[in-house]
Design a protein around this motif. Structure first.
Motif, short mmCIF file in Angstrom:
data_model
loop_
_atom_site.label_atom_id
_atom_site.label_comp_id
_atom_site.label_asym_id
_atom_site.label_seq_id
_atom_site.Cartn_x
_atom_site.Cartn_y
_atom_site.Cartn_z
N LEU A 276 0.16 -25.30 -26.42
CA LEU A 276 0.15 -25.47 -24.97
C LEU A 276 -0.49 -24.22 -24.35
CD1 LEU A 276 3.74 -26.83 -24.25
CD2 LEU A 276 1.64 -28.15 -24.46
N PRO A 277 -1.01 -24.32 -23.13
CA PRO A 277 -1.53 -23.10 -22.50
C PRO A 277 -0.43 -22.06 -22.38
CG PRO A 277 -1.32 -24.90 -20.90
CD PRO A 277 -1.13 -25.50 -22.26
N ALA A 278 -0.77 -20.81 -22.66
CA ALA A 278 0.20 -19.72 -22.57
C ALA A 278 0.44 -19.38 -21.10
CB ALA A 278 -0.31 -18.50 -23.32
N LEU A 279 1.70 -19.24 -20.74
CA LEU A 279 2.07 -18.95 -19.35
C LEU A 279 2.78 -17.61 -19.29
CD1 LEU A 279 2.28 -19.95 -16.38
CD2 LEU A 279 4.45 -21.03 -17.02
N ALA A 280 2.37 -16.77 -18.33
CA ALA A 280 3.00 -15.45 -18.18
C ALA A 280 3.00 -15.05 -16.70
CB ALA A 280 2.26 -14.40 -19.00
N LEU A 281 3.93 -14.17 -16.36
CA LEU A 281 3.96 -13.57 -15.03
C LEU A 281 3.19 -12.26 -15.12
CD1 LEU A 281 5.01 -13.50 -12.11
CD2 LEU A 281 7.12 -12.45 -12.96
N LYS A 282 1.98 -12.21 -14.53
CA LYS A 282 1.10 -11.06 -14.67
C LYS A 282 1.46 -9.92 -13.74
CE LYS A 282 -1.64 -11.00 -17.19
NZ LYS A 282 -1.55 -10.67 -18.63
N SER A 283 1.89 -10.24 -12.52
CA SER A 283 2.26 -9.18 -11.58
C SER A 283 3.07 -9.76 -10.43
CB SER A 283 1.01 -8.49 -11.02
OG SER A 283 0.27 -9.37 -10.19
N VAL A 284 3.76 -8.87 -9.72
CA VAL A 284 4.45 -9.22 -8.48
C VAL A 284 3.85 -8.34 -7.39
CG1 VAL A 284 6.64 -9.33 -7.26
CG2 VAL A 284 6.57 -9.85 -9.71
N LYS A 285 3.09 -8.96 -6.50
CA LYS A 285 2.40 -8.21 -5.45
C LYS A 285 3.30 -8.12 -4.21
CE LYS A 285 -1.93 -10.21 -7.09
NZ LYS A 285 -3.07 -11.12 -6.76
N ILE A 286 3.52 -6.90 -3.75
CA ILE A 286 4.37 -6.67 -2.58
C ILE A 286 3.47 -6.36 -1.40
CG2 ILE A 286 6.27 -5.31 -1.64
CD1 ILE A 286 6.99 -4.56 -4.53
N SER A 287 3.38 -7.30 -0.46
CA SER A 287 2.52 -7.08 0.72
C SER A 287 3.24 -6.31 1.81
CB SER A 287 2.02 -8.42 1.27
OG SER A 287 3.10 -9.27 1.61
N SER A 288 4.58 -6.43 1.86
CA SER A 288 5.37 -5.64 2.83
C SER A 288 6.77 -5.47 2.27
CB SER A 288 5.42 -6.34 4.19
OG SER A 288 6.13 -7.55 4.13
N LEU A 289 7.37 -4.31 2.56
CA LEU A 289 8.70 -4.01 2.07
C LEU A 289 9.43 -3.14 3.09
CD1 LEU A 289 10.83 -4.02 -0.23
CD2 LEU A 289 9.70 -1.97 -1.14
N SER A 290 10.62 -3.57 3.46
CA SER A 290 11.45 -2.80 4.39
C SER A 290 12.90 -2.99 4.01
CB SER A 290 11.21 -3.28 5.84
OG SER A 290 11.71 -4.59 6.02
N LEU A 291 13.79 -2.33 4.80
CA LEU A 291 15.21 -2.51 4.52
C LEU A 291 15.68 -3.92 4.84
CD1 LEU A 291 16.59 0.89 5.91
CD2 LEU A 291 16.29 0.22 3.51
N LYS A 292 14.90 -4.62 5.66
CA LYS A 292 15.30 -5.98 6.04
C LYS A 292 14.85 -7.03 5.03
CE LYS A 292 15.18 -5.08 11.04
NZ LYS A 292 14.58 -5.48 12.33
N GLY A 293 13.68 -6.82 4.45
CA GLY A 293 13.17 -7.85 3.54
C GLY A 293 11.83 -7.48 2.95
N ALA A 294 11.21 -8.44 2.33
CA ALA A 294 9.92 -8.20 1.67
C ALA A 294 9.11 -9.49 1.62
CB ALA A 294 10.12 -7.66 0.26
N SER A 295 7.80 -9.31 1.64
CA SER A 295 6.86 -10.42 1.41
C SER A 295 6.19 -10.17 0.07
CB SER A 295 5.81 -10.49 2.53
OG SER A 295 6.41 -10.75 3.77
N ILE A 296 6.40 -11.07 -0.88
CA ILE A 296 5.87 -10.86 -2.22
C ILE A 296 5.10 -12.10 -2.69
CG2 ILE A 296 7.71 -9.26 -2.84
CD1 ILE A 296 9.01 -11.45 -4.45
N VAL A 297 4.27 -11.89 -3.69
CA VAL A 297 3.51 -12.99 -4.31
C VAL A 297 3.65 -12.86 -5.82
CG1 VAL A 297 1.27 -14.05 -4.67
CG2 VAL A 297 1.86 -13.15 -2.40
N PHE A 298 4.14 -13.91 -6.45
CA PHE A 298 4.21 -13.96 -7.91
C PHE A 298 2.86 -14.47 -8.44
CE2 PHE A 298 8.65 -14.50 -6.57
CZ PHE A 298 9.28 -13.54 -7.35
N ASP A 299 2.25 -13.70 -9.31
CA ASP A 299 0.96 -14.08 -9.87
C ASP A 299 1.17 -14.59 -11.30
OD1 ASP A 299 -1.69 -14.41 -10.48
OD2 ASP A 299 -2.13 -12.27 -10.73
#
Length: 274
Positions: free
Chosen positions: A150-173
């Protein structure tokens, strides 16, 4: 030329008067040698093994291959049985190649998706007979062939576009890797992602582009986090430059003549947080 003409007249006379039994007394029996098997995959689940034979004709006249019967067993499972009526002409005092292609679906061989995933090889036994002129010459060969991954699947990176004490906007690649010489068409990806043992996201990815042969396909999954709702332990995950991850779920494929099947996966590793 004169000898060949006389020989042909004698054979024609033998067939007319006495039939094939007499003909077998006049000509030498051809020799059949198995030369090997090459596997032609046309998709992830469909393949065509091509079995190759060399036919050696010791006679001073040409002779024809008029029929090949075959019985293919895979992993001790009586699988495919049939007759190929291909016509091959072998020249006088010469040899020729005979190829026998037999198509099949891997999911007719393996009882479950887990058995397919856990197998890298399959054993085959091919037997039958080759009709050459008045002769029916038996053959048998055993061997093995590779089962595609089957095609190999992996999590290559977690991109953090913003981070604060309240929360974060992230992208799983996520990255799908296909190392085969054919494209792989994935219908649906059902996934669950954990970072440092904590559940972060679950979902279903559809409308996935085919993964072209010997290439990679990236899937980006965005996520908005609220630390007040999730707690400070989630915030602490992003204080480091990397985290342990666990990626699990199932890949869904539409298999020709079989239908839809789910194939589970589990991948663990280290991922960068950036």
């Amino acid at each position: 030329m004169y000898k060949k003409l006389i020989f042909s007249i004698l054979i024609t006379f033998a067939i007319t008067i006495c039939g094939c039994a007499a003909l077998q007394q006049l000509i030498d029996k051809p020799e059949v040698k198995f030369q090997g098997m090459s596997l032609k995959n046309i998709s992830l689940f469909e393949a065509v093994p091509v079995f190759k034979f060399i036919i050696i004709n010791p006679n001073p006249m040409g002779i024809s291959v008029h029929q090949v019967t075959y019985n293919l067993t895979i992993n001790d499972l009586k699988f495919i049985k049939g007759v190929s009526d291909q016509q091959t002409r072998i020249k006088a005092a010469s040899s020729g190649i005979l190829e026998l292609p037999i198509s099949f679906n891997y999911m007719d061989v393996f009882k479950s998706a887990s058995e397919f995933i856990g197998s890298d090889k399959a054993e085959y036994n091919l037997s039958g007979s080759i009709g050459i002129g008045p002769f029916s010459i038996p053959y048998e060969n055993k061997g093995e062939f590779e089962v595609p991954d089957l095609p190999a699947l992996a999590l290559k990176s977690v991109k953090i576009s913003s981070l604060s004490l309240k929360g974060a906007s992230i992208v799983f690649d996520l990255e799908l890797e296909n190392n085969k010489d054919f494209a792989i068409d994935l219908s649906t990806l059902d996934y669950s992602i954990k970072l440092d043992g904590k559940d972060f996201i679950k979902g279903i990815q559809t409308n996935i582009s085919p993964v072209r042969q010997n290439s990679r396909l990236n899937l980006e999954i965005p996520l908005e986090l609220n630390f007040f709702e999730l707690g400070t332990s989630v915030y602490k995950v992003f204080k480091d430059s990397s985290a342990d991850y666990e990626l699990s779920g199932s890949m869904k494929f539409n298999i020709p003549k079989i239908g839809t099947r789910d194939f589970p996966f589990l991948k663990k590793g280290k991922v960068s947080l950036r």
